[in-house]
Design an enzyme around this catalytic site. Structure first.
Site, mmCIF file in Angstrom:
data_model
loop_
_atom_site.group_PDB
_atom_site.id
_atom_site.type_symbol
_atom_site.label_atom_id
_atom_site.label_comp_id
_atom_site.label_asym_id
_atom_site.label_seq_id
_atom_site.Cartn_x
_atom_site.Cartn_y
_atom_site.Cartn_z
ATOM 1 N N ASN A 171 0.814 -1.216 0.000
ATOM 2 C CA ASN A 171 0.000 0.000 0.000
ATOM 3 C C ASN A 171 0.845 1.261 0.000
ATOM 4 O O ASN A 171 0.312 2.365 0.137
ATOM 5 C CB ASN A 171 -0.909 0.022 1.229
ATOM 6 C CG ASN A 171 -1.914 -1.103 1.230
ATOM 7 O OD1 ASN A 171 -2.445 -1.463 0.184
ATOM 8 N ND2 ASN A 171 -2.165 -1.672 2.395
ATOM 9 N N HIS B 77 2.850 2.198 2.302
ATOM 10 C CA HIS B 77 3.003 2.710 3.651
ATOM 11 C C HIS B 77 4.038 1.864 4.383
ATOM 12 O O HIS B 77 4.270 0.712 4.034
ATOM 13 C CB HIS B 77 1.675 2.655 4.416
ATOM 14 C CG HIS B 77 0.622 3.546 3.854
ATOM 15 N ND1 HIS B 77 -0.591 3.089 3.422
ATOM 16 C CD2 HIS B 77 0.610 4.887 3.644
ATOM 17 C CE1 HIS B 77 -1.315 4.097 2.967
ATOM 18 N NE2 HIS B 77 -0.603 5.192 3.085
ATOM 19 N N CYS C 189 2.864 6.160 8.334
ATOM 20 C CA CYS C 189 4.120 6.771 7.913
ATOM 21 C C CYS C 189 4.397 6.361 6.471
ATOM 22 O O CYS C 189 4.170 5.210 6.095
ATOM 23 C CB CYS C 189 5.237 6.298 8.842
ATOM 24 S SG CYS C 189 6.813 7.093 8.582
#
Length: 357
Positions: A259, A261, A296
């Site tokens: 994804n 991330h 993050c």
């Protein structure tokens, strides 16, 4: 059931992200509900080979399902899988790292979710959830390791999911040494449902409840007892100054998941980066708890802060391998935050036991 790496608890999507996570696709793998359970690696391999001719729901199982050393239990409400600890999964003590353990939890959780038919175009999401744009996001992860497996050991992990309030669910795990059936670790995680577009928490509707909880134990089953349970203990807000810190951590490309991330296991590694070296040299991690706050991405810069937790009763949390004396344990609080805005990514607690020399 769940979203991300170990559905429900894959392990990643933080509760309140600065950026909106994107749903990922995954191939559905279904396991036979009536598959016999194995008592050893050889038996598991035999079961996998026997599955070559099996038919599930009128369809031939995928190659991955046929070779995987895991299956649903006979009641279909929990899932077991065995793993061999590889040489690249051990650390300086020649035992599996906590990151290895966390990765295995993610893997077995994903495989469980896929085995009951979830994740056709999203991690551990049901048909209704995908239609309504709903996802599972992790709220907390708690792992206790009583004895770390070594290179070549075979670990059996059992996992299951269950309801946790009106907006949540939880996934639990029990880890055993397959050679002697000894429990060597336990873990639990909490998840909540969120609308992917509005970013608001949402109650689990009756439609989703019917799709999800049919695969869960009918009566509560917990990896940890609710009383005297460190997994429920609150982690306070931390303020400067920290006793120890590691500043300017930058995600590598290899830290990103599908994804785009940062993978939740990377967060664990970042927390450990600010542990003082003398603790690393003389102790091993017994317990880690993380509360997820934000996600993050690859261009974020992260600071890791560690605080000595003073005046705390060093609870054994029911561990059969807990250190016999309080002075042999060290306990810390942790905060990961964005270097620029200082917004909190997650907060955590670790308990360390003295190494036996």
């Amino acid at each position: 059931m769940l979203r991300c790496h170990t559905p429900p608890q894959c392990g990643r999507a933080p509760l309140r992200g600065r950026r909106e996570p994107r749903a990922a696709s995954a191939t559905v793998v279904r396991c036979s509900r009536g598959a016999p359970q194995v008592s050893g690696l050889e038996a598991a391999s035999g079961h996998a080979a026997a599955s070559l001719e099996a038919e599930v729901g009128g369809q031939r199982p995928s190659l991955a399902e046929r070779l995987r050393l895991g299956s649903l239990l006979e009641d279909g409400l929990s899932y077991k899988e065995s793993f061999i600890v590889r040489c690249y999964e051990v650390g300086i003590n020649k035992t599996a790292t906590v990151e290895t353990i966390a990765n295995l939890l993610q893997e077995v959780g994903c495989n469980h979710a896929q085995s009951v038919g979830f994740s056709t175009d999203g991690f551990a999401t049901t048909t209704t959830m995908r239609k309504l744009g709903l996802i599972w996001v992790t709220n907390r992860m708690h792992i206790e390791i009583y004895k770390y497996p070594a290179w070549g050991d075979v670990v059996e992990i059992e996992t299951w999911c269950q309801e946790d309030g009106r907006i949540g669910t939880r996934r639990d795990w029990i880890l055993k040494d397959l050679a002697n059936d000894e429990v060597i670790g336990r873990a639990t995680s909490k998840w909540v449902m969120m609308n992917q577009n509005t970013r608001r928490l949402q109650r689990v509707s009756d439609e989703v409840r019917d799709e999800v909880f049919v695969h869960c134990p009918k009566t509560p089953r917990l990896a940890f007892p609710e009383e005297n349970n460190g997994s429920l203990k609150k982690i306070p807000i931390l303020s400067d100054p920290a006793q120890y810190s590691r500043l300017g951590l930058v995600p590598r490309r290899a830290d990103l998941d599908m994804n785009q991330h940062v993978n939740n296991v990377t967060y664990i590694g970042w927390v450990l980066e600010s542990i003082p070296q003398d603790i690393i040299d003389t102790h091993e991690l017994q317990t880690i708890t993380l509360d997820y706050r934000r996600e993050c991405q690859h261009d974020d810069i992260v600071d890791s802060l560690t605080y000595i937790e003073e005046g705390e009763e060093k609870s054994t949390n029911g561990s059969a391998f807990a250190a016999p004396h309080k002075e042999e344990q060290q306990q810390f609080l942790h905060c990961l935050r964005f270097a620029g805005t200082r917004d909190e990514i997650n907060r955590g607690r670790t308990v360390w036991r003295k190494l036996a020399r």
